[in-house]
Design an enzyme around this catalytic site. Structure first.
Site, short mmCIF file in Angstrom:
data_model
loop_
_atom_site.label_atom_id
_atom_site.label_comp_id
_atom_site.label_asym_id
_atom_site.label_seq_id
_atom_site.Cartn_x
_atom_site.Cartn_y
_atom_site.Cartn_z
N ALA A 117 0.84 -1.20 0.00
CA ALA A 117 0.00 0.00 0.00
C ALA A 117 0.87 1.24 0.00
O ALA A 117 1.72 1.41 0.88
CB ALA A 117 -0.92 0.01 1.22
N CYS A 118 0.69 2.09 -1.00
CA CYS A 118 1.38 3.38 -1.03
C CYS A 118 0.33 4.47 -1.18
O CYS A 118 -0.88 4.21 -1.20
CB CYS A 118 2.42 3.44 -2.14
SG CYS A 118 1.77 3.55 -3.81
N ASP A 119 0.77 5.69 -1.31
CA ASP A 119 -0.15 6.82 -1.32
C ASP A 119 -1.13 6.73 -2.48
O ASP A 119 -2.34 6.88 -2.31
CB ASP A 119 0.64 8.12 -1.39
CG ASP A 119 -0.23 9.34 -1.13
OD1 ASP A 119 -1.14 9.24 -0.30
OD2 ASP A 119 -0.01 10.37 -1.77
N VAL A 140 -3.40 3.25 -0.20
CA VAL A 140 -3.66 3.01 1.22
C VAL A 140 -5.10 3.31 1.57
O VAL A 140 -5.68 2.68 2.47
CB VAL A 140 -2.67 3.84 2.08
CG1 VAL A 140 -2.97 5.33 1.98
CG2 VAL A 140 -2.69 3.38 3.53
N GLY A 168 -1.12 4.04 -4.79
CA GLY A 168 -1.42 2.65 -5.14
C GLY A 168 -0.95 2.28 -6.53
O GLY A 168 -1.45 1.32 -7.12
#
Length: 599
Positions: free
Chosen positions: A396-398, A430, A400
């Site tokens: 999960a990143c800012d 996220v 995606g």
């Protein structure tokens, strides 16, 4: 109710940083899924604009205006509504956005970012009041007419009120932006943009604020410099090149690969850990950003549409014919200034390679040791979950997209080599995490708080850098051990061998150094390998250093095995040929002794 029970039932408090990140991500979340459509519009305009395009074609260019006026705002409104209330919210959000479009004479991006979520929220509230009371057989009538009525009312409200207000607000912002540009103050924006990017607000800044304003400017001027403020790869590549030449330890060895990914792949998040490691490097990216924006402004640079991701390839594709030199000059000047400042900072750093960010690495090792026991206690009132329960891994990143997709690809490859193909590895933003059992979430340290709020029952692992993290080895080892029922660490040997004292001073015939690990020291073994390799390279020695699982160690002449006292103790009575050395920590003087005496 006891105090402990009360604490478990309370919702965790959200920090201000997490709240700002959440709001910024919400804004960018409406733009990011539609970047492909924005790029399509930008390419049509850049290539077929008549006159001014590479291949002017008035017929094809007819698509440009409807796409800007209707398609893009409706997509944004639809996405905003869906973020709040799935498909029903998406439909109502798009209907409400239509009213804002009709009620204005400018591209309604900001109006869409207001009406889309508002439509989803209104539909969600109406359903919460009435949906459970609908008699069986009347569900379709309620669903269709309630959405249609709410959409109609919001569209009328948007046409009468929101559209005109957004037009007035857009005019004020346009005047403000024009004034900032006219007094040549735009470069000062990078004082805030560059630090905000490193705090994972890059997508919020670029797609939530600068892209809508830039598109507004394109309709008047044909291009906008605002598209270049956040996406400029110059400041990041300057810092990474400085680390490649003058860095220390693992940061130096990983920087060249990170530079390629950042500059050509456009994943700016990859250089954020390097800045966080040495906060004084904020000066480098701020200086580079200011220089780049000043150059853009002086030379009249601009892009036709948003360049996402912020890759040199994306930027050049969005650059109009008359701006190539200006755009390249701005990127180059930003990279040079950032490189020079970062080089000065790194060369003034007198710390030893093994001390580089040592305090932070110690904290990482401590966290790894807790997690490497096979289970991690997740806060927020949930129960502990062990690795045997993991059914799916999500990065999960800012946004995606870029960095999490890269991390997921790397871990999938490690899973394949370790025989863990039955565990799927995917990536999302996220904000889209679901609270489900059997989930392992891997995210950046800056975003872990939000990830735990979205999925409190998931096993959470935080990394500094998606491209190269020792936590990946920890995850693989724990999952393999869990699949073996917790007995997959070291094969037991039934043969009893005569105890012997290992020879620890004869380095002349050492051909290979093996840093031994099991699941209790997987992370520290990685750092020991990096540190020892760096020391041996600095000493101009040729001896190989490898990180090796205990079960794969080889007891033969020419091998020097380095590990913790506990592991070395278990090997002492079993190994007859390899030399064994125990080290207490990453700054043990024995590492210096090894590097000085091996061939």
């Amino acid at each position: 109710m006891s105090q402990d029970t009360k604490n478990l039932s309370e919702k965790p408090k959200t920090s201000l940083k997490a709240k700002v990140q959440k709001f910024g991500t919400f804004l960018s979340g409406m733009i990011m899924p539609n970047i492909a459509a924005i790029i399509a519009w930008g390419l049509i305009t850049a290539i077929f604009l008549s006159p001014g395009g590479w291949f002017p074609d008035a017929a094809i260019n007819k698509m440009s205006s409807p796409a800007l006026t209707y398609l893009l705002p409706l997509l944004i409104g639809y996405t905003g509504g869906k973020m709040v209330y799935e498909d029903r919210g998406a439909i109502v959000g798009a209907i409400a956005t239509l009213g804002a479009i009709v009620g204005s004479d400018v591209p309604m991006f900001i109006g869409a970012m207001i009406m889309g979520p508002l439509g989803g929220w209104c539909m969600k509230k109406v359903d919460s009041l009435f949906q459970a009371k609908i008699k069986s057989g009347f569900e379709m009538i309620y669903n269709n007419f309630s959405a249609g009525i709410i959409g109609m009312l919001l569209a009328i409200l948007a046409e009468i009120v929101v559209g005109p207000l957004v037009v007035a607000g857009s005019n004020v912002m346009a005047i403000g932006v024009d004034w900032i540009i006219s007094v040549h103050a735009l470069p000062l924006a990078n004082i805030f943009i560059e630090p905000a990017k490193v705090l994972f607000l890059n997508n919020a800044l670029g797609n939530g604020i600068l892209v809508p304003l830039g598109i507004q400017q394109v309709t008047d001027a044909g291009k906008s410099v605002l598209f270049l403020l956040e996406s400029n790869p110059g400041p990041g590549i300057g810092v990474l090149l400085a680390f490649s030449l003058f860095g220390k330890g693992s940061a130096k060895s990983s920087a060249p690969g990170a530079a390629i990914i950042q500059f050509f792949g456009g994943i700016h998040e990859i250089y954020f850990p390097y800045i966080m490691m040495k906060p004084s490097l904020f000066l480098a990216v701020i200086g580079g950003g200011i220089t780049g924006t000043f150059t853009f402004q002086m030379l009249g640079a601009g892009l036709k549409a948003a360049a996402s991701p912020g890759s040199i390839i994306s930027i050049l594709l969005m650059t109009p014919k008359d701006s190539y030199i200006a755009v390249l000059a701005g990127i180059l000047s930003a990279a040079i200034v950032s490189f020079v400042i970062a080089t000065i900072i790194l060369k003034r750093d007198k710390s030893n390679p093994e001390d580089d960010d040592f305090a932070n690495k110690q904290a990482q090792v401590s966290n790894m040791k807790s997690a490497s026991k096979g289970k991690t206690l997740v806060t927020n009132g949930s129960q502990a979950m062990d690795y045997a329960s993991v059914q799916k891994v999500i990065f999960a990143c800012d946004a995606g997209m870029g960095s999490s997709a890269m991390g997921a690809s790397l871990l999938r490859d490690r899973f394949k080599k370790a025989g863990l193909q039955d565990i799927p590895v995917t990536n999302v933003a996220v904000r889209n995490l679901k609270n489900e059992n059997g989930l392992l979430v891997v995210t950046q340290e800056e975003l872990q708080e939000r990830a735990q709020q979205k999925a409190p029952h998931a096993l959470s692992v935080a990394v500094q850098n998606f491209m190269n993290s020792p936590r990946y080895d920890e995850i693989v080892e724990n999952l393999k051990d869990a699949q073996l029922g917790g007995s997959g660490a070291v094969d037991k040997q039934s043969a009893v061998v005569e105890a012997k004292e290992p020879v620890v001073n004869d380095f002349i015939n050492v051909a290979e150094i093996q840093v031994a690990y099991d699941k209790s020291n997987a992370g520290s073994a990685t750092m020991t390998t990096d540190i020892l390799s760096e020391k041996i390279n600095h000493a101009n020695k040729q001896t190989r250093v490898k990180r090796v699982a205990i079960r794969d160690l080889q007891d033969k002449d020419g091998n020097l095995i380095v590990s913790t006292p506990k592991i070395i103790e278990t090997l002492t009575n079993k190994y007859q040929h390899a030399q064994l050395i125990a080290i207490e920590n990453l700054v043990d003087n024995k590492l210096n002794e090894i590097s000085k005496n091996v061939q």
